[in-house]
Scaffold this active site. Structure first.
Site, mmCIF file in Angstrom:
data_model
loop_
_atom_site.group_PDB
_atom_site.id
_atom_site.type_symbol
_atom_site.label_atom_id
_atom_site.label_comp_id
_atom_site.label_asym_id
_atom_site.label_seq_id
_atom_site.Cartn_x
_atom_site.Cartn_y
_atom_site.Cartn_z
ATOM 1 N N PHE A 12 -2.964 3.239 -2.526
ATOM 2 C CA PHE A 12 -4.260 3.623 -3.099
ATOM 3 C C PHE A 12 -5.420 2.954 -2.355
ATOM 4 O O PHE A 12 -6.292 3.620 -1.798
ATOM 5 C CB PHE A 12 -4.223 3.259 -4.596
ATOM 6 C CG PHE A 12 -5.541 3.156 -5.275
ATOM 7 C CD1 PHE A 12 -6.477 4.186 -5.186
ATOM 8 C CD2 PHE A 12 -5.864 2.039 -6.047
ATOM 9 C CE1 PHE A 12 -7.709 4.096 -5.842
ATOM 10 C CE2 PHE A 12 -7.072 1.934 -6.705
ATOM 11 C CZ PHE A 12 -7.997 2.962 -6.596
ATOM 12 N N THR A 36 5.422 2.555 -3.245
ATOM 13 C CA THR A 36 4.635 2.818 -4.455
ATOM 14 C C THR A 36 3.836 4.111 -4.364
ATOM 15 O O THR A 36 3.099 4.443 -5.282
ATOM 16 C CB THR A 36 3.657 1.661 -4.768
ATOM 17 O OG1 THR A 36 2.717 1.578 -3.699
ATOM 18 C CG2 THR A 36 4.376 0.348 -4.934
ATOM 19 N N ASP A 59 5.029 -7.067 19.083
ATOM 20 C CA ASP A 59 4.301 -7.930 20.024
ATOM 21 C C ASP A 59 2.921 -7.365 20.321
ATOM 22 O O ASP A 59 2.162 -7.949 21.090
ATOM 23 C CB ASP A 59 5.086 -8.058 21.337
ATOM 24 C CG ASP A 59 6.312 -8.933 21.134
ATOM 25 O OD1 ASP A 59 6.226 -9.869 20.298
ATOM 26 O OD2 ASP A 59 7.350 -8.665 21.769
ATOM 27 N N TYR A 140 5.405 -11.591 -9.244
ATOM 28 C CA TYR A 140 4.162 -11.116 -8.631
ATOM 29 C C TYR A 140 3.155 -12.260 -8.483
ATOM 30 O O TYR A 140 2.752 -12.596 -7.376
ATOM 31 C CB TYR A 140 3.554 -9.994 -9.476
ATOM 32 C CG TYR A 140 2.383 -9.314 -8.808
ATOM 33 C CD1 TYR A 140 2.557 -8.560 -7.652
ATOM 34 C CD2 TYR A 140 1.103 -9.414 -9.335
ATOM 35 C CE1 TYR A 140 1.485 -7.930 -7.035
ATOM 36 C CE2 TYR A 140 0.025 -8.780 -8.725
ATOM 37 C CZ TYR A 140 0.222 -8.038 -7.577
ATOM 38 O OH TYR A 140 -0.842 -7.415 -6.964
#
Ligand code: UDP
Length: 310
Positions: A12, A36, A59, A140
């Protein structure tokens, strides 16, 4: 041409950031595992790498590296605790290493969850939080806190240019809109548009302060690109609180819905109040949220109505 790497760039918030970066003439690379989101939602000019950030290494050198990849919905992260942690331990480390090797400006999208269930409101950045280290939300909030520690270690040890932002409940069109995902605004709008019960957890007296997505993008872009942003930790949010119950009533009114409010069990360890002290963001970014909740909800309702044909 400046280059930017954005983890979680298809989500989002990330998708808006990609658009802003392209508009500013940046070469944009996204690493995202689509965990998600349901579909690719970045413009085709973006170099897209489908991978979890914890398995990503390169890299290639970038002028800017933004680590956004996360699973921010409580209902989702509680069910996926290890994947949630991985994007904030190994994922953060990988993105930091890329930034170190490229001498990039590194930005981390932390969260207002680092404050847990705060005892001070509105919450200033120097509040250390009130967090249960092993509670249901710890996968979380504690992993986000750990990420912040890791980032500051890179700043102290390698003098990397790091910038940490803590967004507060950002919403708007493109937010994951299905009722299953759990974020309160899209869920209530979805329920209201279908005249289904509005599911308030607990008594609904818990509060949040919501930030409309265009305000978030403006603040983020400034924070990323101005010299004064270096080494700062900033709340990017709103100071105006609304209770979940009042939000439900407002959405019913705005959608002319026949929905009734039903009360479900309270969510475990649901923070009781949340509002951002944005004194620092005002001062450093010369920024202020412009879109009121009223306006922002109108835009979001309109978008959802169209998307779902309701
Ligand atoms: N909430 C609710 N009903 C729902 C979804 C959420 O009452 O169907 C409440 C939730 O308990 C919390 C607030 O809305 O107090 C915000 O929840 P959200 O999942 O959007 O994010 P959080 O701020 O908790 O990370």
């Amino acid at each position: 041409m400046a280059s930017i790497l954005i983890s979680g760039g298809n989500g989002f918030l990330g998708s808006y950031l990609c658009e802003r970066a392209l508009k500013n003439g940046f070469d944009v690379t996204v690493v995202d595992n689509l965990s998600t989101s349901k579909e690719i939602q970045v413009p085709k000019e973006v170099h897209f790498i489908k991978k979890p950030v914890e398995k990503f290494n390169t890299d290639q050198k970038f002028d800017f590296v933004i680590h956004l990849a996360a699973r921010p919905s409580p209902e989702d992260y509680i069910n996926n605790p290890l994947a949630t942690i991985d994007s904030n331990d190994i994922g953060t480390r990988n993105m930091l290493e890329i930034a170190r090797k490229g001498n990039s400006i590194f930005m981390y999208t932390s969260t207002s969850e680092v404050y847990g269930d705060p005892k001070i409101l509105p919450i200033p950045e120097n509040y250390f939080g009130y967090v249960n280290p092993n509670g249901i939300r710890s996968c979380y909030d504690e992993s986000k806190r750990f990420s912040e520690a890791l980032i500051m270690a890179y700043e102290r040890q390698y003098r990397l240019d790091v910038r940490i932002q803590r967004p507060f409940n950002v919403y708007g069109p493109r937010i994951r809109e299905d009722g299953f995902y759990g974020r309160v605004i899209p869920r209530f709008i979805d329920q209201a548009l279908r005249n289904k019960p509005i599911t308030v957890h607990g008594d609904g007296k818990q509060t949040r302060s919501f930030l409309y997505v265009s305000d978030w993008v403006d603040a983020t872009w400034k924070f990323l690109t101005i010299n004064k942003g270096k080494g700062k930790v900033l709340n990017i949010g709103n100071y105006k609180e609304i209770s979940v119950l009042d939000l439900a009533k407002l959405i019913i009114k705005k959608t002319n819905s026949k929905s009734k409010i039903v009360h479900l069990e309270p969510r475990e360890e649901d923070p009781k109040r949340r509002a951002a002290d944005i004194t620092q963001a005002r001062k450093i970014l010369n920024w202020e949220p412009k879109v009121s909740l009223d306006e922002g909800l109108n835009y979001t309702i309109e978008w959802l109505r169209e998307k779902k044909n309701l």
